[in-house]
Scaffold this motif. Structure first.
Motif, PDB file in Angstrom:
ATOM      1  N   LEU A 200       0.846  -1.210   0.000  1.00  0.00           N
ATOM      2  CA  LEU A 200       0.000   0.000   0.000  1.00  0.00           C
ATOM      3  C   LEU A 200       0.879   1.257   0.000  1.00  0.00           C
ATOM      4  O   LEU A 200       0.608   2.206  -0.752  1.00  0.00           O
ATOM      5  N   ALA A 201       1.935   1.253   0.830  1.00  0.00           N
ATOM      6  CA  ALA A 201       2.821   2.431   0.880  1.00  0.00           C
ATOM      7  C   ALA A 201       3.452   2.648  -0.497  1.00  0.00           C
ATOM      8  O   ALA A 201       3.526   3.788  -0.987  1.00  0.00           O
ATOM      9  N   ASN A 202       3.886   1.560  -1.134  1.00  0.00           N
ATOM     10  CA  ASN A 202       4.493   1.693  -2.479  1.00  0.00           C
ATOM     11  C   ASN A 202       3.478   2.234  -3.483  1.00  0.00           C
ATOM     12  O   ASN A 202       3.804   3.068  -4.329  1.00  0.00           O
ATOM     13  N   PHE A 203       2.234   1.750  -3.380  1.00  0.00           N
ATOM     14  CA  PHE A 203       1.177   2.246  -4.278  1.00  0.00           C
ATOM     15  C   PHE A 203       0.992   3.752  -4.077  1.00  0.00           C
ATOM     16  O   PHE A 203       1.014   4.532  -5.030  1.00  0.00           O
ATOM     17  N   LEU A 204       0.815   4.149  -2.809  1.00  0.00           N
ATOM     18  CA  LEU A 204       0.557   5.573  -2.540  1.00  0.00           C
ATOM     19  C   LEU A 204       1.757   6.421  -2.975  1.00  0.00           C
ATOM     20  O   LEU A 204       1.590   7.489  -3.587  1.00  0.00           O
TER      21      LEU A 204
END
Ligand code: EPU
Length: 439
Positions: A200-204
Motif C-alpha cells: 500500500l505504501a508503495n502504491f501511494l
C-alpha cells in the motif's frame, strides 16, 4: 458473476504441475479504497478477481467513480467524480475492508459516512485503533445505529503522532491512507509490518505520496496536497500461495507456484520444512514437494514476520496427518477454531482449549459433508478434502470465493478431482471449467 453453492472433492489424488498465484487480496482491498485519493486515472494490475474486490469496485462506482476493466486483472479507476453516497451501505456492511473507506473518505472529502464493517466472524473485531488514529488526525467520529460518520472540522486532516496500542494491520493501513493527504507529518508507531502494508505504501508513493518506514515498526507520512494518477501492480497473495503449499503437503505430489515472492513465504516454508516437506525457491517461484511421511511440529500465529493467522486452519489440516502430537497457538484472534468441528467430522483428533489446539496425528482423514465457516476455514476444508479418502462436500463456499480466485479451476489443473455445483435453483448442474468456477 455466478454464485456457487458447494464444492465436491474426491480426495486422495496427489497434485502435480504449475499454478499461477493471483494478486494479494489484502493489498487489493486496501488499494482500491485508497484510489479515492488519486486525482486522475489510476491503473491497478495483478488485481485478484474475487468477490471482495468486485464489491469494493462497485462501492467506488456507486460513489461516482469510472471503473473500467482493461483486461482480466487490470482495472482503470477514475475517482474524479466521486461523492459520498448512502447507496454503498449494502456492500459496506458485507465486507471487512470497507473500514478503509473511513480513511480514504476523510482524506478525500474531509468527512466520511459508511457502515460498520462486515466480514468473517472470529470473535470480537474491534476498530478502536482505527478510530483512535482518525481522532488523532483531527476527525470527530460519531458511531451509532451501525453507521460511522466522521468529519474533520477544518476540512483537511492534520498530521499527528499516533501510537497503536495493538499491532493492527487494518489500523496501520487506515491511518496511513488518511495521513497521505493530511496537512503535515504523521508518525505512526507500533505498526503492523505485513507485506501488503509495504505494498500500500508503495502504491501511494507511486501516486505522489511521501511515506517512509513501511515494513518497520514506525511509519512516517508527510502529507501531500493531492495524489496523481499512475499505474501499479499488486504483490502476489502470500496466503493463496501458502494455501497451495499446504494442499501439496497434505495431498502429496510436486507443484511449482509461479508469481510469488519467496521471502514473504518464509514463515510458512520454515514450518513445512520442519514437517518434512521439500521446498526450493527461485526468484519468483517456489517448488513444493511432499513424498514422505509428515513429522509433527508446533505452530504459533503472530503478526508478520511470524506465522500468519490466515494460514492457521490450513496448516492444522497438515498437522492432522503428521505422526504424533502437534500444538497450535493462535496469537492474533480470539476465536479462530470454528473449523475444528468440521475437521472432526472427517476423523481429525483435535482438542481446543482457549487459544490452543492440540492435534493428534491420524493415519488419514475421511471425506464427509462439511461447511466453510469463514474464508480460511473454508480453504482448510478444501485442503482436507483433497487429502481425504472418499468424497467431501463443502457447503457455504461463498466464503471461500471472497478470497481465492478460481480455486476450483487451479486445483483441477493440478489433477485434483474437485467440482463446483451451482445454486439449488439449477439442481445438479456442474461447473467444471475454470471460467465457470471463478468468482
Ligand atoms: N484489534 C483491536 N483493535 C483494532 C484493530 C484490531 O483490538 O482497532 C485487534 C483484533 O481484534 C485482533 C488484532 O488486533 O486481535 C489484529 O487485528 P488486525 O487489525 O491486524 O486485523 P484486520 O485488519 O481486521 C487483517 C486481515 C485479516 C487478517 C488480519 C491479521 C484484511 C481485510 N483482513 O484483518 O485477514 O487475519 O489482518 O493478519 O486485511 C483473511 O484474509 O482471511 C483475514 C481475516
Amino acid at each position: 458473476m455466478k454464485r456457487l453453492y458447494k464444492y465436491i472433492i474426491k480426495g486422495g489424488k496427489p497434485l502435480h504441475g504449475e499454478v499461477e498465484i493471483s494478486g494479494a487480496k489484502n493489498a487489493a482491498v486496501a488499494i482500491i479504497p485508497a484510489a479515492m485519493l488519486v486525482d486522475g486515472v489510476c491503473r491497478i494490475e495483478n488485481l485478484p478477481q474475487i468477490s471482495d474486490t468486485e464489491k469494493l469496485l462497485r462501492i467506488l462506482e456507486l460513489m461516482g467513480a469510472q471503473v473500467r476493466y482493461v483486461s482480466p486483472g487490470t482495472v482503470d479507476i477514475d475517482c474524479s467524480g466521486v461523492s459520498l453516497s448512502d447507496r454503498i451501505f449494502r456492500y459496506t456492511r458485507s465486507i471487512r475492508a470497507s473500514y478503509y473507506l473511513i480513511g480514504s473518505m476523510l482524506g478525500r472529502f474531509g468527512k466520511a459516512r459508511t457502515t460498520m464493517p462486515g466480514g468473517c466472524n472470529f470473535g470480537v473485531r474491534p476498530i478502536d485503533q482505527h478510530i483512535k488514529g482518525m481522532k488523532a488526525l483531527g476527525a470527530t467520529i460519531d458511531i451509532g445505529k451501525g453507521l460511522i460518520q466522521a468529519e474533520s472540522p477544518e476540512g483537511r486532516l492534520k498530521g499527528a503522532r499516533i501510537y497503536l496500542d495493538k499491532v493492527s494491520v487494518g489500523a496501520t493501513i487506515n491511518v496511513m491512507i488518511a495521513a497521505a493527504t493530511a496537512k503535515g507529518m504523521t508518525i505512526i508507531e507500533n505498526v503492523a509490518r505485513e507485506p501488503h502494508i509495504v505494498d500500500l505504501a508503495n502504491f501511494l508513493n507511486s501516486m505522489g505520496a511521501d511515506i517512509r518506514g513501511a515494513g518497520t515498526d514506525v511509519i512516517k507520512v508527510r502529507g501531500v496536497e493531492r495524489l496523481h494518477g499512475g499505474s501499479y501492480s499488486l504483490i502476489p497473495d502470500q496466503i493463496e500461495a501458502g494455501t497451495f503449499m499446504t494442499a501439496v503437503a497434505a495431498a502429496g505430489g510436486e507443484v511449482r507456484l509461479n508469481n510469488v515472492i519467496p521471502r514473504h513465504l518464509e514463515c510458512i516454508s520454515a514450518k513445512l520444512r520442519e514437517m518434512g516437506v521439500a521446498i526450493t525457491e527461485g526468484d519468483d517461484y517456489i517448488v513444493v514437494r511432499r513424498d514422505c511421511p509428515l513429522e509433527r511440529t508446533n505452530v504459533k500465529t503472530l503478526p508478520y514476520p511470524g506465522f500468519p493467522t490466515d494460514m492457521q486452519p490450513q496448516i492444522c489440516v497438515v498437522l492432522c496427518l503428521a505422526a504424533g502430537t502437534s500444538v497450535i497457538t493462535e496469537g492474533v484472534w480470539d476465536n479462530r477454531y470454528q473449523y475444528v468441528n468440521e475437521l472432526k467430522k472427517m476423523g481429525a483428533e483435535i482438542t481446543v482449549s482457549g487459544k490452543t489446539a492440540v492435534v493428534e496425528g491420524v493415519r488419514s482423514l475421511m471425506g464427509a459433508p462439511v461447511a466453510a465457516r469463514d474464508l480460511r476455514a473454508g480453504a482448510a476444508m478444501v485442503v482436507a478434502g483433497l487429502c481425504a479418502e472418499g468424497t467431501t462436500v463443502i457447503e457455504d463456499v461463498i466464503y471461500i470465493e471472497r478470497g481465492y480466485q478460481n480455486i476450483v479451476g487451479k486445483l483441477r489443473a493440478l489433477g485434483a478431482d474437485i467440482a463446483a455445483v451451482s445454486e439449488p435453483d439449477e439442481p445438479g448442474r456442474m461447473h467444471q471449467s475454470s471460467q465457470e468456477s471463478a468468482c
